[in-house]
Enzyme design. Structure first.
Site, PDB file in Angstrom:
ATOM      1  CB  THR A 124      -0.929   0.023   1.224  1.00  0.00           C
ATOM      2  OG1 THR A 124      -1.823  -1.086   1.146  1.00  0.00           O
ATOM      3  CG2 THR A 124      -1.742   1.302   1.273  1.00  0.00           C
ATOM      4  CE  LYS A 147      -5.082  -1.410  -0.231  1.00  0.00           C
ATOM      5  NZ  LYS A 147      -6.161  -2.089   0.541  1.00  0.00           N
ATOM      6  CE  LYS A 149      -5.313   2.611   1.997  1.00  0.00           C
ATOM      7  NZ  LYS A 149      -6.615   2.063   2.426  1.00  0.00           N
ATOM      8  CG  ASP A 174      -8.659   1.236  -0.504  1.00  0.00           C
ATOM      9  OD1 ASP A 174      -9.854   1.551  -0.653  1.00  0.00           O
ATOM     10  OD2 ASP A 174      -8.209   0.751   0.546  1.00  0.00           O
ATOM     11  CD  GLU A 200      -9.843  -2.225  -0.953  1.00  0.00           C
ATOM     12  OE1 GLU A 200     -10.061  -2.541   0.231  1.00  0.00           O
ATOM     13  OE2 GLU A 200      -8.696  -2.221  -1.455  1.00  0.00           O
ATOM     14  CG  ASP A 223     -12.673  -2.365   2.604  1.00  0.00           C
ATOM     15  OD1 ASP A 223     -13.137  -3.091   3.511  1.00  0.00           O
ATOM     16  OD2 ASP A 223     -11.575  -1.786   2.720  1.00  0.00           O
ATOM     17  CE  LYS A 245      -9.953  -4.337   4.744  1.00  0.00           C
ATOM     18  NZ  LYS A 245     -10.057  -2.873   4.971  1.00  0.00           N
ATOM     19  CB  CYS A 273      -5.286  -7.428   6.870  1.00  0.00           C
ATOM     20  SG  CYS A 273      -3.849  -6.466   6.329  1.00  0.00           S
ATOM     21  CG  ASP A 295      -3.766  -4.896   1.511  1.00  0.00           C
ATOM     22  OD1 ASP A 295      -2.606  -4.954   1.963  1.00  0.00           O
ATOM     23  OD2 ASP A 295      -4.518  -3.920   1.693  1.00  0.00           O
TER      24      ASP A 295
END
Length: 326
Positions: A124, A147, A149, A174, A200, A223, A245, A273, A295
Site C-alpha cells: 500500500t 495498492k 490510496k 483504494d 476498492e 470494502d 477482512k 486486513c 492485501d
C-alpha cells in the site's frame, strides 16, 4: 480450558494516511486459549469496530466466549454466539490454532487446501503528502503489486506520478469512500488509461445505489460497504467483488463461508486486513489461496511484530510456521 486476553497499541512505521483518517498506531486484542500445556493464539484489531466503546465491547464478548468454550462451544458456535468483529475473529483464530497444536494437523490440511507456498501480496502507498508519497513510491521498487490510496483533489496527479515512478507495477486503487458517484464516473477512463486492475470502495455506502448498472471498464470491490455474510446479496447487485477482512466478518470460519457464497454469486474475491502483527496475518493467509487480490501483510507497516514473523521477500509472503500459528 483457560481463555485470556490483552490489549496493546503498536505504532506504524510511518503515519498512515487515507481518505477518511490519518493514523499513528493500531490497537489490537490478543487472545490465548490454554488446554493444559497446549495453547492457541489469535489476534485482531479494533479499527472500524461498530461498537461505541470498542475496547469494552471486545472485552465483554471475549468473556462471553470464555464461558461458552468452557461449556463446550466450538468455532461454529461462535457464529451465533458473538457478533461479527474483532472479538470473534481473535477467539476463532485461537480455536483454530489450539486444534492444530493438539492434533499436529495444520489448519490448511483441516480446510482441505494444498500445502501453502508464498503468495504475492500488494504494497500500500498511502495518501500522504508529496514528500512521503514520493518516498513510498521509491521504496516500492521490487514490489510488483501496488495498492494506491486515492480520494483527494490530486488523484490524477498521484496516478501520473505513480506511473512515472512505477510504470511496471500491477496497480489497484483504494478510495476509502473518497469519491462522489460523479467523481467516480469522471475517474473511470483515467483509471483505465493508467491500467488500473480494480477500484476498492470508490463511494460512501449511502451513495452506492449509483453503482447499480453503471458501465465500468474497471471492476469495483466493496470494502466499507461489506461487513459480513448477510451483506452478500446486496453487494452482488452493486459491486463486482468483495474484500473479505477477518476483523470485520468475524474470523476464518466466517470468511470461508463467505468465499463459498461469493463464488456462487460470481463475485471476485479480495482478502484484506487492518494493520496487525504476523499472528493476525497468519489466519488471513488461509484465505489467500481463494483470492484474486491479496492485501494481508499488515505486520510489515508496524514498528513491532511477534516472533517468529511471516517474512515477505519482494512482495512474496511466506506461509506461517507451526510455531507462529496453525
Amino acid at each position: 480450558m483457560e481463555l485470556s486476553h490483552a490489549f496493546l497499541d503498536i505504532p506504524f512505521s510511518l503515519p498512515y494516511h487515507f481518505a477518511r483518517a490519518s493514523l499513528l498506531a493500531t490497537r489490537l486484542v490478543r487472545v490465548e486459549l490454554r488446554d493444559g500445556d497446549v495453547r492457541g493464539r489469535g489476534e485482531a484489531t479494533l479499527f472500524e469496530s461498530p461498537f461505541p466503546d470498542p475496547k469494552a465491547a471486545t472485552a465483554e464478548q471475549v468473556e462471553q466466549a470464555r464461558v461458552a468454550i468452557g461449556q463446550g462451544a466450538g468455532r461454529e458456535d461462535l457464529l451465533t454466539l458473538l457478533p461479527a468483529g474483532a472479538a470473534r475473529n481473535a477467539v476463532d483464530a485461537a480455536l483454530w490454532d489450539l486444534e492444530a497444536k493438539r492434533s499436529g494437523r495444520r489448519v490448511w490440511q483441516t480446510i482441505g487446501l494444498p500445502e501453502p507456498t508464498p503468495v504475492e501480496d500488494m504494497l500500500t502507498v498511502s495518501l500522504a503528502g508529496e514528500t512521503q508519497f514520493v518516498q513510498e513510491l521509491k521504496d516500492s521498487q521490487g514490489r510488483r503489486a501496488l495498492k494506491l490510496k486515492l480520494g483527494s483533489e490530486e488523484d490524477v496527479e498521484r496516478l501520473e506520478l505513480t506511473r512515472a515512478h512505477r510504470p511496471d507495477a500491477e496497480l489497484v486503487v483504494d478510495v476509502n469512500c473518497g469519491w462522489t458517484p460523479e467523481r467516480l464516473v469522471a475517474m473511470l477512463p483515467v483509471l483505465a488509461r493508467h491500467d488500473v486492475r480494480m477500484v476498492e470502495q470508490p463511494v460512501r455506502p449511502e451513495h452506492e445505489e449509483a453503482l447499480r448498472g453503471l458501465p465500468r471498464p474497471v471492476p469495483l470491490i466493496a470494502d466499507e460497504s461489506f461487513y459480513a455474510e448477510e451483506d452478500l446479496p446486496r453487494i452482488a447487485e452493486l459491486y463486482d467483488g468483495v474484500n473479505i477482512k477477518l476483523d470485520k466478518c468475524g474470523g476464518l470460519t466466517a470468511a470461508l463461508r463467505i468465499v463459498a457464497q461469493a463464488r456462487q454469486r460470481d463475485l471476485r474475491i479480495m482478502v484484506g486486513c487492518f494493520a496487525a502483527t504476523s499472528l493476525a496475518s497468519a489466519a488471513a493467509f488461509q484465505v489467500a489461496h481463494h483470492a484474486e487480490f491479496r492485501d494481508i501483510a499488515g505486520h510489515l507497516i508496524l514498528t513491532e511484530d511477534v516472533q517468529p514473523s511471516m517474512p515477505c521477500v519482494d512482495g512474496w509472503l511466506s506461509p506461517p510456521t507451526p510455531e507462529l500459528w496453525g
